[in-house]
Write a protein that holds these residues in place. Structure first.
Motif, short mmCIF file in Angstrom:
data_model
loop_
_atom_site.label_atom_id
_atom_site.label_comp_id
_atom_site.label_asym_id
_atom_site.label_seq_id
_atom_site.Cartn_x
_atom_site.Cartn_y
_atom_site.Cartn_z
N ARG A 276 -22.57 27.29 -21.80
CA ARG A 276 -22.69 26.91 -23.22
C ARG A 276 -21.78 27.73 -24.14
N LYS A 277 -21.53 28.99 -23.75
CA LYS A 277 -20.77 29.86 -24.66
C LYS A 277 -19.28 29.51 -24.64
N GLN A 278 -18.62 29.81 -25.75
CA GLN A 278 -17.17 29.65 -25.83
C GLN A 278 -16.51 30.63 -24.87
N PRO A 279 -15.37 30.26 -24.26
CA PRO A 279 -14.71 31.20 -23.33
C PRO A 279 -14.22 32.44 -24.08
N MET A 280 -14.24 33.56 -23.38
CA MET A 280 -13.71 34.80 -23.94
C MET A 280 -12.28 34.94 -23.42
N ARG A 281 -11.32 34.84 -24.31
CA ARG A 281 -9.91 34.90 -23.88
C ARG A 281 -9.37 36.31 -24.06
N VAL A 282 -8.96 36.91 -22.97
CA VAL A 282 -8.55 38.31 -22.97
C VAL A 282 -7.26 38.45 -22.17
N TYR A 283 -6.32 39.21 -22.70
CA TYR A 283 -5.09 39.50 -21.96
C TYR A 283 -5.37 40.43 -20.78
N SER A 284 -4.65 40.22 -19.71
CA SER A 284 -4.54 41.20 -18.61
C SER A 284 -5.74 41.29 -17.68
N MET A 285 -5.62 42.25 -16.75
CA MET A 285 -6.68 42.50 -15.77
C MET A 285 -7.93 43.10 -16.39
N VAL A 286 -7.92 43.32 -17.69
CA VAL A 286 -9.14 43.69 -18.40
C VAL A 286 -10.23 42.63 -18.13
#
Ligand SMILES: Nc1ncnc2c1ncn2[C@@H]1O[C@H](COP(=O)(O)OS(=O)(=O)O)[C@@H](OP(=O)(O)O)[C@H]1O
Ligand SMILES: [Mg+2]
Ligand SMILES: [Mg+2]
Ligand SMILES: [Mg+2]
Length: 376
Positions: A276-286
């Motif tokens: 249900r949640k919006q995707p969390m978009r994060v750069y890199s291998m973080v």
């Protein structure tokens, strides 16, 4: 290979990633200055992706330190950057900036219990250190695998990035270390763009962000240390993946750039399994770090079929997630194969990292159900 015998390798890898992360923090601060004063720290590669003083600088110090500690003769390092553009006559200024960053970092090496050169390294030695990392890995022997700055785009945008170092032996990842200098204490601040506004301060006034994560294969433990200025902290905390296995409560993370992963396809997958949640978009291998720390439950990356994933973009993250209790496979449910050289050959469609088996099986099932109708 017995895990116990890797003490020096693990210790050196953790220390050099702390040192390398401190170099990155300084270069990223300089990048925030107006372009006329930042010394041209960002260049474009042939594929238009960025490369910076930090990418070359980290590769130089990691290579130099590993050669000092383990001897340069039989050292195999597979890493992202090369010296081609840095060696050109017109790159003298850039090479000078790399040289300054490297020597500034190495002068601090004793505070990290690492060797330091007798005198500052010259350009030739720096190019030699960077150039030594041209191994292509493979199924036999030991290979260090380095992504000096993963998520360079995030790095130049003042956002998330990672320094990633792993050791592979006979095709298996034995250990992994991830330096995440902008990893915030609060998971809400991980999403794209939020990092620049992280202002949470500790009582002592330092900003509460930055860590180094590490794990040894088979230990059943993954660890996190805070990044501190000018040295190594004495303590480390155990990492544990999230126990959430209900898709409705799960957080899915994925690359920021559409060019790097098909956002439409992953949105369809997430929707079909009840996320249900919006995707969390994060750069890199973080993104791997977020799974290992329990800040997200799923990481998916579905690149274009013409793109071949490289081992340095995944090796460190995979072992850390697995030792923290998670599962990482390709979209067919198979382990990633680090034995075939620079690329993850034979990768089935995409990469799926999960906090646990339940969510993992649901995603693999959703991939099978929706693949035929996708345009990938
Ligand atoms: N076309 C394409 N498709 C998929 N992946 C690609 C592609 N091009 C590059 N790369 C590799 O992706 C690495 C960055 O991945 P991220 O997950 O950080 O992507 S994103 O920046 O958040 O969009 C990035 O790592 P760095 O170069 O170290 O930043 C690349 O190795
Ligand atoms: Mg990378
Ligand atoms: Mg990189
Ligand atoms: Mg790159």
């Amino acid at each position: 290979m017995a895990v116990e015998s890797l003490a020096t390798e693990m210790d050196t890898a953790v220390r050099v990633v702390h040192l390398a992360s401190s170099l990155c923090v300084k270069v990223q601060e300089k990048l925030r200055l107006p372009s006329s004063t930042n010394g041209g720290h960002v260049k474009s590669k042939d594929d238009d992706s960025p490369v910076t003083v930090a990418d070359w600088g980290v590769q130089a110090i990691v290579s130099w330190v590993l050669a000092e500690v383990f001897g340069g003769e039989n050292l195999s390092i597979v890493a992202e950057e090369d010296t081609e553009s840095l060696s050109k006559a017109e790159s003298l200024g850039l090479l000078g900036a790399v040289s300054n960053a490297v020597n500034e970092a190495l002068s601090e090496a004793p505070r990290y219990n690492l060797p330091k050169p007798d005198k500052p390294l010259g350009s030739t030695e720096i190019l030699k250190a960077i150039g030594r990392c041209s191994s292509v890995g493979g199924p036999k022997g030991r290979h260090w695998v380095l992504d000096p700055v993963d998520g360079t785009l995030g790095f130049v945008r003042g956002d998330q990035y990672a320094v990633a170092l792993a050791l592979i032996e006979n095709g298996k990842v034995l250990l992994g270390v991830l330096g995440c200098p902008n990893y915030p204490v609060k998971k809400e601040c991980l999403s794209n763009g939020c990092n620049q506004t992280v202002t949470t301060k500790s009582a002592a006034g330092s900003v509460l962000k930055g860590c180094v994560m590490y794990a040894k294969r088979g230990s059943g433990q993954a660890w996190m240390q805070p990044l501190i200025a000018g040295g190594i902290p004495e303590s480390a905390t155990l990492l544990k993946v999230s126990s959430v296995d209900d898709p409705a409560l799960a957080t899915v993370c994925e690359p920021v750039e559409r060019a790097n992963s098909n956002h439409l396809f992953t949105a369809g997958l997430a929707n079909s399994m009840g996320v249900r949640k919006q995707p969390m978009r994060v750069y890199s291998m973080v993104k791997y770090a977020a799974i290992a720390r329990g800040d997200a439950e799923v990481f998916m990356k579905f690149a274009q079929s013409s793109y071949k994933e490289k081992i340095w973009d995944h090796a460190a993250g995979v072992v850390i997630v697995e030792e923290a209790g998670g599962v990482v496979t390709d979209a067919g449910g198979r382990n990633l194969d680090f034995s075939k050289g620079v690329y993850l050959e034979g990768l089935d469609r995409g990469i799926i990292a999960c906090s646990g088996q339940v969510l993992h099986e649901k995603i693999i099932g959703a991939v099978y159900a929706s693949w035929e109708s996708s345009s990938l």
